[in-house]
Design a protein around this motif. Structure first.
Motif, short mmCIF file in Angstrom:
data_model
loop_
_atom_site.label_atom_id
_atom_site.label_comp_id
_atom_site.label_asym_id
_atom_site.label_seq_id
_atom_site.Cartn_x
_atom_site.Cartn_y
_atom_site.Cartn_z
N SER A 68 32.11 -7.84 14.74
CA SER A 68 32.08 -8.27 13.34
C SER A 68 31.68 -9.74 13.21
CB SER A 68 33.43 -8.02 12.66
OG SER A 68 34.42 -8.86 13.23
N HIS A 69 31.71 -10.46 14.33
CA HIS A 69 31.31 -11.87 14.31
C HIS A 69 29.86 -12.08 14.75
CE1 HIS A 69 35.82 -12.48 14.75
NE2 HIS A 69 35.50 -12.92 13.55
N ILE A 70 29.15 -11.01 15.03
CA ILE A 70 27.75 -11.13 15.46
C ILE A 70 26.87 -11.04 14.23
CG2 ILE A 70 25.89 -10.05 16.77
CD1 ILE A 70 28.03 -9.04 18.73
N GLN A 71 26.01 -12.05 14.07
CA GLN A 71 25.06 -12.07 12.96
C GLN A 71 23.66 -11.86 13.51
OE1 GLN A 71 26.10 -15.99 11.15
NE2 GLN A 71 25.75 -14.85 9.27
N SER A 72 22.85 -11.16 12.75
CA SER A 72 21.45 -10.96 13.09
C SER A 72 20.62 -11.58 11.99
CB SER A 72 21.17 -9.47 13.23
OG SER A 72 19.83 -9.27 13.60
N LEU A 73 19.81 -12.57 12.34
CA LEU A 73 19.04 -13.31 11.34
C LEU A 73 17.55 -13.18 11.62
CD1 LEU A 73 21.19 -16.57 11.49
CD2 LEU A 73 21.43 -14.69 9.87
N ASN A 74 16.77 -13.08 10.55
CA ASN A 74 15.31 -13.06 10.65
C ASN A 74 14.75 -14.20 9.83
OD1 ASN A 74 14.99 -10.81 12.28
ND2 ASN A 74 14.72 -9.41 10.58
N LEU A 75 13.78 -14.90 10.36
CA LEU A 75 13.18 -16.01 9.64
C LEU A 75 12.29 -15.56 8.49
CD1 LEU A 75 12.32 -18.42 12.58
CD2 LEU A 75 14.26 -18.51 11.00
N ASP A 76 11.94 -14.29 8.44
CA ASP A 76 11.13 -13.80 7.32
C ASP A 76 11.98 -13.43 6.12
OD1 ASP A 76 12.20 -11.50 8.56
OD2 ASP A 76 10.55 -10.27 7.83
N ASN A 77 13.31 -13.45 6.29
CA ASN A 77 14.20 -13.14 5.18
C ASN A 77 15.56 -13.77 5.45
OD1 ASN A 77 15.25 -12.11 2.83
ND2 ASN A 77 15.59 -10.06 3.65
N LEU A 78 15.55 -15.07 5.59
CA LEU A 78 16.77 -15.82 5.88
C LEU A 78 17.31 -16.35 4.56
CD1 LEU A 78 18.52 -16.91 8.22
CD2 LEU A 78 17.04 -18.90 8.28
N SER A 79 18.48 -15.90 4.17
CA SER A 79 19.06 -16.25 2.87
C SER A 79 18.08 -15.95 1.75
CB SER A 79 19.48 -17.73 2.85
OG SER A 79 20.44 -17.98 3.84
N SER A 80 17.44 -14.80 1.83
CA SER A 80 16.46 -14.32 0.84
C SER A 80 15.24 -15.22 0.70
CB SER A 80 17.14 -14.16 -0.54
OG SER A 80 18.18 -13.23 -0.44
N GLN A 81 14.93 -15.97 1.72
CA GLN A 81 13.74 -16.82 1.70
C GLN A 81 12.94 -16.60 2.98
OE1 GLN A 81 14.47 -20.92 0.77
NE2 GLN A 81 12.43 -21.57 1.35
N ASP A 82 11.62 -16.61 2.86
CA ASP A 82 10.72 -16.45 4.00
C ASP A 82 10.33 -17.85 4.50
OD1 ASP A 82 8.82 -15.79 5.89
OD2 ASP A 82 7.72 -14.42 4.60
N TYR A 83 10.70 -18.16 5.73
CA TYR A 83 10.41 -19.47 6.31
C TYR A 83 9.14 -19.47 7.16
CZ TYR A 83 14.85 -21.17 4.62
OH TYR A 83 15.88 -21.56 3.80
N LEU A 84 8.42 -18.36 7.12
CA LEU A 84 7.21 -18.24 7.92
C LEU A 84 6.01 -17.92 7.04
CD1 LEU A 84 8.70 -16.06 10.78
CD2 LEU A 84 8.34 -18.53 10.81
N THR A 85 4.84 -18.31 7.52
CA THR A 85 3.60 -17.99 6.82
C THR A 85 2.54 -17.59 7.84
OG1 THR A 85 2.04 -18.73 5.13
CG2 THR A 85 2.66 -20.35 6.80
N ASN A 86 1.57 -16.83 7.39
CA ASN A 86 0.49 -16.40 8.27
C ASN A 86 -0.44 -17.57 8.59
OD1 ASN A 86 1.21 -13.63 8.41
ND2 ASN A 86 0.41 -13.37 6.35
N TYR A 87 -0.96 -17.55 9.79
CA TYR A 87 -1.88 -18.59 10.24
C TYR A 87 -2.97 -17.92 11.05
CZ TYR A 87 -3.57 -22.67 12.81
OH TYR A 87 -4.34 -23.65 13.35
N LEU A 88 -4.20 -18.35 10.85
CA LEU A 88 -5.34 -17.84 11.60
C LEU A 88 -5.91 -18.96 12.44
CD1 LEU A 88 -7.03 -15.25 11.95
CD2 LEU A 88 -8.58 -16.14 10.21
N THR A 89 -5.91 -18.78 13.77
CA THR A 89 -6.42 -19.82 14.66
C THR A 89 -7.94 -19.89 14.58
OG1 THR A 89 -6.66 -18.34 16.56
CG2 THR A 89 -4.50 -19.40 16.27
N ALA A 90 -8.49 -20.94 15.14
CA ALA A 90 -9.95 -21.15 15.12
C ALA A 90 -10.69 -19.99 15.79
CB ALA A 90 -10.29 -22.46 15.81
N ASP A 91 -10.03 -19.35 16.77
CA ASP A 91 -10.70 -18.23 17.46
C ASP A 91 -10.31 -16.86 16.88
OD1 ASP A 91 -8.12 -18.19 18.44
OD2 ASP A 91 -8.71 -18.03 20.54
#
Length: 116
Positions: A68-91
């Protein structure tokens, strides 16, 4: 496949919790056949640079953690906010980077500090 990496890591976290639950059951650690069976399964499917001493230490710490003390967190939906964005490299390679910019983890660190 949308969110495929996040879905995969969610299942990996569930598997790790299930392994922890199995490994800390009464009778498991004292049964060398069960330990050997788990070691074979893990050894064939998991790569790690943990030493045996580190694994024993991890086991000692993990067996005292209540699920019950184990949390699972995702950066795409952390506290209802997405902290990641798509990026396309030069190649032409696709990647996810912090919304604040490449190598700028300040928002992610602040969010995690608040949660943890």
């Amino acid at each position: 496949i949308p969110n495929s990496d996040f879905t995969r890591t969610m299942y990996q976290r569930q598997m790790l919790v299930a392994l922890k639950n199995k490994a800390v059951t009464a009778g498991f650690i004292i049964n060398p056949f069960k330990v050997a069976s788990l070691a074979d399964a893990v050894g064939n499917n998991v790569k790690t640079n943990l030493s045996l001493g580190n694994m024993v230490s991890l086991y000692d710490k993990a067996k005292g953690i209540n699920n019950s003390h184990i949390q699972s967190l995702n950066l795409d939906n952390l506290s209802s906010q997405d902290y990641l964005t798509n990026y396309l490299t030069a190649d032409g390679q696709e990647a996810l980077v912090p919304v604040a910019g490449i190598d700028n983890y300040s928002q992610i660190q602040a969010a995690l500090a608040t949660i943890l």
